[in-house]
Design a protein around this motif. Sequence first.
Motif, PDB file in Angstrom:
ATOM      1  N   PRO A 178       0.802  -1.239   0.000  1.00 43.17           N
ATOM      2  CA  PRO A 178       0.000   0.000   0.000  1.00 43.17           C
ATOM      3  C   PRO A 178       0.827   1.278   0.000  1.00 43.17           C
ATOM      4  O   PRO A 178       0.497   2.237  -0.710  1.00 43.17           O
ATOM      5  CB  PRO A 178      -0.836  -0.119   1.275  1.00 43.17           C
ATOM      6  N   ALA A 179       1.903   1.325   0.777  1.00 40.79           N
ATOM      7  CA  ALA A 179       2.695   2.554   0.849  1.00 40.79           C
ATOM      8  C   ALA A 179       3.334   2.868  -0.489  1.00 40.79           C
ATOM      9  O   ALA A 179       3.335   4.014  -0.945  1.00 40.79           O
ATOM     10  CB  ALA A 179       3.753   2.435   1.945  1.00 40.79           C
ATOM     11  N   ALA A 180       3.901   1.850  -1.134  1.00 38.37           N
ATOM     12  CA  ALA A 180       4.548   2.063  -2.430  1.00 38.37           C
ATOM     13  C   ALA A 180       3.526   2.417  -3.499  1.00 38.37           C
ATOM     14  O   ALA A 180       3.775   3.278  -4.353  1.00 38.37           O
ATOM     15  CB  ALA A 180       5.337   0.819  -2.828  1.00 38.37           C
ATOM     16  N   ALA A 181       2.355   1.759  -3.468  1.00 35.92           N
ATOM     17  CA  ALA A 181       1.319   2.046  -4.460  1.00 35.92           C
ATOM     18  C   ALA A 181       0.794   3.471  -4.294  1.00 35.92           C
ATOM     19  O   ALA A 181       0.618   4.200  -5.273  1.00 35.92           O
ATOM     20  CB  ALA A 181       0.177   1.036  -4.325  1.00 35.92           C
ATOM     21  N   ALA A 182       0.543   3.880  -3.051  1.00 37.73           N
ATOM     22  CA  ALA A 182       0.065   5.248  -2.806  1.00 37.73           C
ATOM     23  C   ALA A 182       1.103   6.267  -3.243  1.00 37.73           C
ATOM     24  O   ALA A 182       0.764   7.304  -3.825  1.00 37.73           O
ATOM     25  CB  ALA A 182      -0.268   5.426  -1.320  1.00 37.73           C
ATOM     26  N   LYS A 183       2.369   5.984  -2.987  1.00 33.76           N
ATOM     27  CA  LYS A 183       3.439   6.911  -3.376  1.00 33.76           C
ATOM     28  C   LYS A 183       3.476   7.080  -4.892  1.00 33.76           C
ATOM     29  O   LYS A 183       3.636   8.196  -5.403  1.00 33.76           O
ATOM     30  CB  LYS A 183       4.781   6.410  -2.861  1.00 33.76           C
ATOM     31  N   LEU A 184       3.341   5.987  -5.613  1.00 31.65           N
ATOM     32  CA  LEU A 184       3.356   6.037  -7.077  1.00 31.65           C
ATOM     33  C   LEU A 184       2.221   6.902  -7.612  1.00 31.65           C
ATOM     34  O   LEU A 184       2.425   7.800  -8.432  1.00 31.65           O
ATOM     35  CB  LEU A 184       3.246   4.628  -7.649  1.00 31.65           C
ATOM     36  N   ILE A 185       0.996   6.640  -7.128  1.00 33.88           N
ATOM     37  CA  ILE A 185      -0.171   7.368  -7.628  1.00 33.88           C
ATOM     38  C   ILE A 185      -0.126   8.829  -7.204  1.00 33.88           C
ATOM     39  O   ILE A 185      -0.418   9.734  -7.988  1.00 33.88           O
ATOM     40  CB  ILE A 185      -1.466   6.683  -7.154  1.00 33.88           C
ATOM     41  N   ASN A 186       0.260   9.079  -5.961  1.00 34.09           N
ATOM     42  CA  ASN A 186       0.339  10.465  -5.480  1.00 34.09           C
ATOM     43  C   ASN A 186       1.417  11.255  -6.223  1.00 34.09           C
ATOM     44  O   ASN A 186       1.253  12.463  -6.445  1.00 34.09           O
ATOM     45  CB  ASN A 186       0.616  10.486  -3.977  1.00 34.09           C
ATOM     46  N   SER A 187       2.485  10.604  -6.616  1.00 31.28           N
ATOM     47  CA  SER A 187       3.515  11.288  -7.411  1.00 31.28           C
ATOM     48  C   SER A 187       2.972  11.682  -8.770  1.00 31.28           C
ATOM     49  O   SER A 187       3.266  12.771  -9.283  1.00 31.28           O
ATOM     50  CB  SER A 187       4.748  10.388  -7.574  1.00 31.28           C
ATOM     51  N   TRP A 188       2.167  10.799  -9.362  1.00 39.99           N
ATOM     52  CA  TRP A 188       1.534  11.127 -10.643  1.00 39.99           C
ATOM     53  C   TRP A 188       0.605  12.336 -10.475  1.00 39.99           C
ATOM     54  O   TRP A 188       0.578  13.233 -11.327  1.00 39.99           O
ATOM     55  CB  TRP A 188       0.742   9.916 -11.128  1.00 39.99           C
ATOM     56  N   VAL A 189      -0.157  12.373  -9.380  1.00 36.87           N
ATOM     57  CA  VAL A 189      -1.050  13.507  -9.116  1.00 36.87           C
ATOM     58  C   VAL A 189      -0.246  14.797  -8.974  1.00 36.87           C
ATOM     59  O   VAL A 189      -0.599  15.839  -9.547  1.00 36.87           O
ATOM     60  CB  VAL A 189      -1.898  13.254  -7.856  1.00 36.87           C
ATOM     61  N   GLU A 190       0.832  14.760  -8.214  1.00 32.40           N
ATOM     62  CA  GLU A 190       1.680  15.949  -8.047  1.00 32.40           C
ATOM     63  C   GLU A 190       2.207  16.432  -9.389  1.00 32.40           C
ATOM     64  O   GLU A 190       2.198  17.639  -9.677  1.00 32.40           O
ATOM     65  CB  GLU A 190       2.836  15.627  -7.104  1.00 32.40           C
ATOM     66  N   ASP A 191       2.684  15.508 -10.215  1.00 31.47           N
ATOM     67  CA  ASP A 191       3.237  15.882 -11.517  1.00 31.47           C
ATOM     68  C   ASP A 191       2.194  16.539 -12.411  1.00 31.47           C
ATOM     69  O   ASP A 191       2.525  17.383 -13.248  1.00 31.47           O
ATOM     70  CB  ASP A 191       3.806  14.645 -12.225  1.00 31.47           C
ATOM     71  N   ASN A 192       0.923  16.140 -12.258  1.00 22.98           N
ATOM     72  CA  ASN A 192      -0.119  16.641 -13.142  1.00 22.98           C
ATOM     73  C   ASN A 192      -0.946  17.768 -12.539  1.00 22.98           C
ATOM     74  O   ASN A 192      -1.945  18.191 -13.127  1.00 22.98           O
ATOM     75  CB  ASN A 192      -1.026  15.483 -13.576  1.00 22.98           C
ATOM     76  N   THR A 193      -0.533  18.273 -11.359  1.00 28.61           N
ATOM     77  CA  THR A 193      -1.183  19.446 -10.758  1.00 28.61           C
ATOM     78  C   THR A 193      -0.145  20.504 -10.401  1.00 28.61           C
ATOM     79  O   THR A 193      -0.386  21.319  -9.503  1.00 28.61           O
ATOM     80  CB  THR A 193      -1.981  19.058  -9.495  1.00 28.61           C
ATOM     81  N   ASN A 194       0.986  20.493 -11.089  1.00 28.80           N
ATOM     82  CA  ASN A 194       2.052  21.459 -10.820  1.00 28.80           C
ATOM     83  C   ASN A 194       2.464  21.448  -9.342  1.00 28.80           C
ATOM     84  O   ASN A 194       2.739  22.477  -8.744  1.00 28.80           O
ATOM     85  CB  ASN A 194       1.610  22.879 -11.224  1.00 28.80           C
ATOM     86  N   ASP A 195       2.479  20.263  -8.767  1.00 23.43           N
ATOM     87  CA  ASP A 195       2.910  20.051  -7.378  1.00 23.43           C
ATOM     88  C   ASP A 195       1.997  20.752  -6.373  1.00 23.43           C
ATOM     89  O   ASP A 195       2.427  21.087  -5.265  1.00 23.43           O
ATOM     90  CB  ASP A 195       4.356  20.520  -7.189  1.00 23.43           C
ATOM     91  N   LYS A 196       0.721  20.936  -6.722  1.00 16.79           N
ATOM     92  CA  LYS A 196      -0.204  21.626  -5.819  1.00 16.79           C
ATOM     93  C   LYS A 196      -1.057  20.666  -4.994  1.00 16.79           C
ATOM     94  O   LYS A 196      -1.540  21.038  -3.922  1.00 16.79           O
ATOM     95  CB  LYS A 196      -1.121  22.570  -6.608  1.00 16.79           C
ATOM     96  N   ILE A 197      -1.278  19.448  -5.477  1.00 19.72           N
ATOM     97  CA  ILE A 197      -2.083  18.471  -4.748  1.00 19.72           C
ATOM     98  C   ILE A 197      -1.172  17.356  -4.264  1.00 19.72           C
ATOM     99  O   ILE A 197      -0.522  16.676  -5.062  1.00 19.72           O
ATOM    100  CB  ILE A 197      -3.200  17.888  -5.629  1.00 19.72           C
ATOM    101  N   HIS A 198      -1.121  17.190  -2.948  1.00 21.36           N
ATOM    102  CA  HIS A 198      -0.255  16.180  -2.342  1.00 21.36           C
ATOM    103  C   HIS A 198      -1.088  15.161  -1.561  1.00 21.36           C
ATOM    104  O   HIS A 198      -2.151  15.482  -1.026  1.00 21.36           O
ATOM    105  CB  HIS A 198       0.743  16.836  -1.384  1.00 21.36           C
TER     106      HIS A 198
END
Length: 439
Positions: A178-198
């Motif tokens: 779970p930790a690694a999966a969440a990190k992967l998806i959350n990194s994608w979110v950060e990359d696609n929101t100009n680092d505004k959504i963490h």
Amino acid sequence: MRRSIVPALTAFAVLGACQQPAAAPEPEAPAPVDTSTTPEEEPSSVPVTVSLESTAPLAEGNNRFAWSLYETLEGKPGNLFVSPASISGAFALLYPGAAGDTASQMASLFGYDGVPEDAFAATQNTLNHAVTSDTEKTKLTVANAAWLREGSAFQAPYREAVEGVMKAKVALVDFTQPAAAAKLINSWVEDNTNDKIHDLIPPSAIRPGLTELILTNAVWFKADWKSPFKAEATQDGTFYAPAGEITASLMSQTLKQARYLSRDGYAALDLDYAGDDYALTVILPDTQDGLPGVASAMTPDSFTTLLSDLDTAERKGVHVVLPKVSIEANYELNDPLIALGLGDAFTGAADFSRLIEGAGPGDLVISKVLHKTFLDIDEKGTEAAAATAILMERTAIFIPDEDPVEFRADHPFLIALRHKPTGTVMFMGRVEAPPPAED
């Protein structure tokens, strides 16, 4: 009566959800997560296009949902900022996998039933491209991804609709980490929101053996005002909040040609961004405590009508006073969406039988819908971001088949022949060399 314009409601009209052609580079996956796909899994990617006019029902459906969601959430205290387009866009990814009443409820809530089912993916994709922007002063990106449990597979028509037509990223993920999966998806979110959504997805939301699929949508907007506010005109002033007066930084300017409407109990104003493709609509009650009354009188129909009327409103001079705004918000939307009629999708009555290979009606349900937003308004312009995640689970725990352990007795070994009820070793020995194979 002279009005000072302050934000009562931010109607951030992003109207679609899809990955724009030049998406941000994907983060490198942590070791426990496998995002590989095999060649035979690739969709056909046959280009499908429809006219821009055919997207009107989806845009209208999004706007009706926007007010319905606001009505459902307005009881929350404090600032409120959501992206209806991000939520609708995430569910647009799920819609091709839904069937029966589940699909009907989804179509009714988000306005998907305004387009033929067989043209939905292509119409959504056309709208996706229409709303994106990449100029020097105005940028809007929308990205989608489907994160599927490693070892599972999409049904071919669903994958073609989501990846082949709507151009969403599809990745296989090891949800037993779970930790690694969440990190992967959350990194994608950060990359696609100009680092505004963490931290959109907490690791605790991923449940090994149950989590089957996570669908994500990310929206990022940044634009300069067509008529910027001058920093030297910004002054500290009184803002009359429900809990009492506060001191805020109030920007001001006079617009000579602004789209403005005066209605019973409120006024509405469009503030344009550079390039004229986007505007911030501000709805201002006539009285300092008038927002509850204005909101209670508004309906999804009257809200969409107001936005349409503003497009053709008479332009006039308006002196604008607007506070600088900064909002970060976080929502779990299960209860609001159920209240809006999306009940089956969260229960055993859910029918996502067109989604995953081997999963029939009742086998998959939505466990969580998570939504985070960011807003910053200043003299130069506006930056806004949002991300939505739909987490899907199996209704019964899934125990993945483990790879067999290799036990290759091709060298000397010991043996013990024992009586199981008593544990007595009846025979014991060693095998150094079995007899040679017969010809």
